[in-house]
Design an enzyme around this catalytic site. Sequence first.
Site, mmCIF file in Angstrom:
data_model
loop_
_atom_site.group_PDB
_atom_site.id
_atom_site.type_symbol
_atom_site.label_atom_id
_atom_site.label_comp_id
_atom_site.label_asym_id
_atom_site.label_seq_id
_atom_site.Cartn_x
_atom_site.Cartn_y
_atom_site.Cartn_z
ATOM 1 N N HIS A 1 45.801 44.150 52.570
ATOM 2 C CA HIS A 1 45.149 43.026 51.890
ATOM 3 C C HIS A 1 44.052 43.436 50.927
ATOM 4 O O HIS A 1 43.290 42.588 50.474
ATOM 5 C CB HIS A 1 44.516 42.083 52.913
ATOM 6 C CG HIS A 1 45.508 41.241 53.649
ATOM 7 N ND1 HIS A 1 45.942 40.017 53.182
ATOM 8 C CD2 HIS A 1 46.174 41.452 54.797
ATOM 9 C CE1 HIS A 1 46.815 39.515 54.036
ATOM 10 N NE2 HIS A 1 46.975 40.367 55.026
ATOM 11 N N THR B 1 44.289 33.162 47.069
ATOM 12 C CA THR B 1 45.158 32.013 47.319
ATOM 13 C C THR B 1 44.442 30.735 46.883
ATOM 14 O O THR B 1 45.089 29.728 46.616
ATOM 15 C CB THR B 1 45.550 31.896 48.816
ATOM 16 O OG1 THR B 1 44.376 32.074 49.606
ATOM 17 C CG2 THR B 1 46.596 32.907 49.189
ATOM 18 N N LYS C 1 34.713 30.254 47.319
ATOM 19 C CA LYS C 1 35.334 31.395 47.985
ATOM 20 C C LYS C 1 34.213 32.182 48.649
ATOM 21 O O LYS C 1 33.035 31.872 48.443
ATOM 22 C CB LYS C 1 36.089 32.286 46.999
ATOM 23 C CG LYS C 1 35.258 32.630 45.740
ATOM 24 C CD LYS C 1 36.018 33.478 44.741
ATOM 25 C CE LYS C 1 37.026 32.736 43.917
ATOM 26 N NZ LYS C 1 38.415 33.049 44.167
ATOM 27 N N LYS D 1 45.758 27.113 45.170
ATOM 28 C CA LYS D 1 45.436 25.768 45.663
ATOM 29 C C LYS D 1 44.888 24.897 44.526
ATOM 30 O O LYS D 1 45.258 23.731 44.390
ATOM 31 C CB LYS D 1 44.409 25.853 46.798
ATOM 32 C CG LYS D 1 44.977 26.486 48.056
ATOM 33 C CD LYS D 1 43.900 26.893 49.066
ATOM 34 C CE LYS D 1 44.510 27.844 50.094
ATOM 35 N NZ LYS D 1 43.516 28.571 50.888
ATOM 36 N N LYS E 1 33.933 39.380 43.486
ATOM 37 C CA LYS E 1 34.443 38.068 43.063
ATOM 38 C C LYS E 1 33.602 37.484 41.910
ATOM 39 O O LYS E 1 33.955 36.508 41.285
ATOM 40 C CB LYS E 1 34.476 37.094 44.236
ATOM 41 C CG LYS E 1 35.469 37.517 45.333
ATOM 42 C CD LYS E 1 35.458 36.554 46.488
ATOM 43 C CE LYS E 1 36.282 36.996 47.681
ATOM 44 N NZ LYS E 1 37.743 36.801 47.515
#
Length: 829
Positions: A373, A672, A564, A676, A570
């Site tokens: 991952h 993910t 998130k 969404k 990020k």
Amino acid sequence: MNQITETPTNNHAYSSIFQGTGVEEFKKCIQHHLMSFQGRDPDRAGDQDVYRALSYALRDVLMEKWIKTQKTFYAGKMKRVYYLSLEFLVGRSLGNAIINMGLMDEVTQALEQLGYDLERLRECEEDAALGNGGLGRLASCFMDSIATMKIPAYGYGIRYDFGLFNQKIVDGYQVETPDSWLRLGSPWMYERTSFMYPVQFYGHVTATTDENGRYRARWTDTEIVMAMACDMLVPGFKNDHVINMRLWRAKASRELDLRFFNAGNYITAVENKVKSETISKVLYPSDDISEGQELRLKQQYFFVAATFQDILRRYRKDNDTFDDFPNQVAVQLNDTHPAIAIPELMRLLLDIEGLGWELAWNICVKTFAYTNHTLMPEALETWPVDMLGRVLPRHLEIIYEINRRFLEEVALCYPGNLRKIQEMSLIDEGPVRRVRMANLAIVGSHSVNGVAALHTELLKNYLFRNFHEMYPDRINSKTNGITPRRWLLKCNQELSGLIGDKIGYDWVVDLDRLRDLETYCDDPAFHQRWQAVKLVNKKRLAKIIAATCCIEVDPETLFDIQVKRIHEYKRQLLNVLHVIHFYQRLITRPEEAVTPRTIIFAGKAAPSYVKAKLIIKLINSVAAVVNNDPRVGSRLKVAFIPNYCVSLAERIIPAADLSEQISTAGTEASGTGNMKFALNGALTIGTLDGANIEIREEVGADNIFIFGMTAEEAEYEKKCKSRKPWQIYERNPEVREIIDAIAGGAFSNGDTELFRPLVNDLLSENDPYLLLLDLESYLQCQRLVGEVYADRATWIRRSILNVARMGKFSSDRTIKEYAEEIWGLKIDR
Ligand code: IMP
């Protein structure tokens, strides 16, 4: 030792406790649960009581269906799939169960007649937050797809007493409080006191020779903790199929207590009981970083050891030998967290079942598959050899033997190449010797998959290059997906209704059918309805923001959202730089036309992640200045919504116009959240990272805002530093103005120290996340976003096309690929 009490079977035909699922039956069943199990007078029960009674009523139905489902597995002698995951980020179960079981009308009516409101009851449920973020939520989406596609599978994990911490914001800072989600018990958790397995720790290994002269190891003098099964049932979508997640809870073993009792040490006996139960007490709150603590290793082995006793128990019912094991059992390892399963299965086959090494190893490799991952080396798990050897001495021996044999193979492939031996060894021979769990997982599995196309390519070419060279067929790609049931049908009832009106509901189990929406992408009447739905969702979110942040936001503005985990890679900080820039434009050039925005953040930082917590403080500090500046008005508002969790995501995502997916290219494995948002009609502003690349391929380059460096360019810049942050700062006055404002204390009441660590990172040549190198491109792209949003018809057209083209990102598609290409199952759909 491994004595299991089976659920007693009797010869009477199973009689249904729940005779029907009509409105009257529901009412009766709810009242029955209220009185018999909760001791409440139905006339005086509150929402919490009725929520529980309703949940129990539904669980009765689920349990009946689960038993039927399990019987079909046995009758069909089906190969079982075991999905092992230390995390399942379930969220709430009530609404999902009602929708998947197709009981919305019955439940709504029953409640109405009893005088209750379903929406309010749903709010009574605590989220089951047994996961950190993407990896755990993926596991839960997979459970939904597995049930919907009738795959004979089980999830296995840990039933933590405390899930992911609750986040409060105090004076702009994150404050963590424990998530005691089980303090009132969960009606969705089925405790099976009859399924208890012993799990061993510590002790030592003695070698003996068996009657055939073969080496046999005995693991003795161990401490034993019992694992008790707790099941959560997962219904498929309107198909009567119900599977279970079996989550293990640690219980003290009786023997342990007796040892101390006999020595007259009562208090130590009790203390030890409490200590052994700490194994399943709390979820580790770190995401994308490895935690090297002994308790974490014990959690991993605890759930793996219990799971394999359960797997073997089931396997033995129909099999006398292990010859057929890989044809009957597939085990998917969600990251390396359960990778200790590889030496554990070896131990069981060698030491308990008496198989030879070659045969046992063959079975292992054919049984296991591993999902990676991450691309970040610091997230790859390693365990100090000393610790692993102390906690699991037999497993360390087995790992050494796996390694010895594997390195012989490497030496044969690459004679004289010591570098390969060093890099590929399961043992890192650094100052502290460590076991590399990823290497163990790769060597012990027949399949290693990445979670998006780019991620897999980068695994093959960088992180796992040596292994890919040696086993060219092993690494494969399975792009992540999300369940359309929770992430559209349930969370966005308005949009689902509108889509359903136009093209029906086949998309719920066949997401590619959303393509039929393309017909309406230029239909003005449809545009109007599409926009109206978004507005309803934005108004609902505005209320949540008012209630939780005390900020009034205008639902007519562009909702620009980044939710998130808070992590440097990020790049929430990059988003903040844009917020500051936008603010400065409003102040210095008030005459310029701008598209008003509400910029929304949410997310938790790992409690020990100081930099990420400082980013939260900066977001809140910028928000405080912007929101209170009368010159700004509603043209810009900034909100940080506290305590991001699945149920909040279900409210936030349907309200987004713009989805921020802005990680440094080459760092986010898949993402993910990106899927969404797009499925709910948001346009993405993003880098060419993770699954963003595939989203662009699907929706078309015109319907997504891409900026910044590619993964290759980012890699080049990290190495060669051809562009330097301070040069960008000096050359570009807009960039300078943003940085100077933070550094000069504009958001910290003149304090120039508070955010200095962030400013230093931004200007450093060694910033691994390359924020300033992407900033100009990001600001320019954001400007374009504002212009396109002002042209409402174009925006809505793109929004419709995003939704219409999201079919690929259903977790049904992902699971079909796992099933056919990894687990060896045939799927007819
Ligand atoms: P497990 O697979 O042994 O965990 O059992 C799960 C459920 O499957 C049980 O509660 C039974 O309802 C059903 N079941 C268990 N063993 C058998 C079997 O041998 N034949 C048919 N059904 C079974």
